[in-house]
Design an enzyme around this catalytic site. Sequence first.
Site, short mmCIF file in Angstrom:
data_model
loop_
_atom_site.label_atom_id
_atom_site.label_comp_id
_atom_site.label_asym_id
_atom_site.label_seq_id
_atom_site.Cartn_x
_atom_site.Cartn_y
_atom_site.Cartn_z
CE1 TYR A 141 -3.45 -2.70 0.50
CE2 TYR A 141 -4.64 -0.73 1.16
CZ TYR A 141 -4.64 -2.05 0.75
OH TYR A 141 -5.83 -2.70 0.62
CE LYS A 191 2.88 -17.42 -3.88
NZ LYS A 191 2.01 -18.64 -4.01
CG ASP A 223 -0.84 -20.04 -2.55
OD1 ASP A 223 -0.25 -20.06 -1.44
OD2 ASP A 223 -0.33 -20.51 -3.59
CG ASP A 247 -7.78 -5.06 1.39
OD1 ASP A 247 -8.72 -4.68 2.11
OD2 ASP A 247 -7.79 -4.97 0.14
CG ASP A 251 -13.32 -7.69 1.81
OD1 ASP A 251 -13.06 -7.00 2.83
OD2 ASP A 251 -13.85 -7.21 0.80
C1 IPM Z 1 -10.26 -1.92 4.15
C2 IPM Z 1 -10.60 -1.22 2.86
C3 IPM Z 1 -9.52 -0.18 2.57
C4 IPM Z 1 -8.20 -0.92 2.43
C5 IPM Z 1 -9.80 0.71 1.34
C6 IPM Z 1 -11.11 1.45 1.49
C7 IPM Z 1 -8.66 1.66 1.08
O1 IPM Z 1 -10.73 -2.14 1.83
O2 IPM Z 1 -10.17 -1.23 5.18
O3 IPM Z 1 -10.09 -3.14 4.12
O4 IPM Z 1 -7.89 -1.44 1.34
O5 IPM Z 1 -7.46 -0.99 3.40
MG MG Z 2 -10.60 -4.15 2.44
#
Ligand code: IPM
Ligand code: MG
Length: 352
Positions: A141, A191, A223, A247, A251
Amino acid sequence: MNLHITLLPGDGIGPEVIAEAVRVLDAIAARYNHTIRYTERLIGGCSIDRFGQSLTEETLADCLASDAVLLGAVGGPQWDDLNAKDRPERGLLALRKGLGVFANLRPVKAHPPLIDASPLKPEKLAGVDLIVVRELTGGLYFGQPKERRLRNGYEWAVDTLEYYDYEIRRVIELAFRLAAGRRKKVTSVDKANVLESSRLWRQIATQVGREHSEITLEHVLVDTAAMRLIASPAALDVVVTENMFGDILTDEASVLAGSMGLLPSASLGEQGPGLYEPIHGSAPDIAGRGIANPIGAILSAAMMLRYSFQLEAEATAIEQAVERAIADGARTADLGGTLRTTQMTDAIVAHL
Ligand code: IPM
Ligand code: MG
């Protein structure tokens, strides 16, 4: 106690869910005799519209001057121009960097009454209680160079995955400290079969592991980790990983809980205010309709009480009230129910 909290509701459903978290905080303050002072500021798209910048210096300074920061969400289609010079997400990244919050804690639990809300088989979900510690101020990032230009007559872009040893060590040490108060297992995700930064990551994880003989350390390639999160999630306790891997994996992990709307996070540094935010994002499709699930924001407020103010009883009271409301059948639309945002909070506050 006197608490000074900066509120950054942000965009989309951010303001709706932060208003509910504040209701719960106020109920806790009344019950446990605390005084909370709030300072509200803009971040993300609304800040671009107002100030031409996704995060102003003044807002960052105000955050740094408070005890903790509670953020809703940033982003939306109206600011999605890929060539714009500022984007809502940039404000969030600048805030994380500016606060120095290098460790992002994302707990994921399967609530038994919500097992049907997840697409996974119930037997996979039994006993799921894990926490991902995502490195938050380094890696892909933030690494330099990060740019786009013409090179040899072609459009060219680069992002850089870089880490210093101390950046890796501090987040892994934090993961081990968390594991000590849990099931004493750390899964370090990298990785290392391909990436040099991951080989450094694994080397440091191994060193930190030697200093904590009471904790089991395993190394898993990212992975494979993605697969295990779905195939055998109950075997995971503390998972620690690089910013971008974290990240993506968080999710994925949110599916275990049944809805992203349930999940909180805490971002901590060595000192200074912590940053607390639900992980769901701005959800522009449902913004302004009063149907968002406030639980992610409410549980983020609970994490704030625990990690920034050491108010363990208050934090637990909120978490139990959420559990009870869910057990009673309180469900917003994301959970297949009909409760509106404020009604979900009513159901939670009733249990405080
Ligand atoms: C998260 C979000 C953020 C990230 C975005 C909105 C920049 O996806 O907090 O996971 O990638 O960190
Ligand atoms: Mg995110």
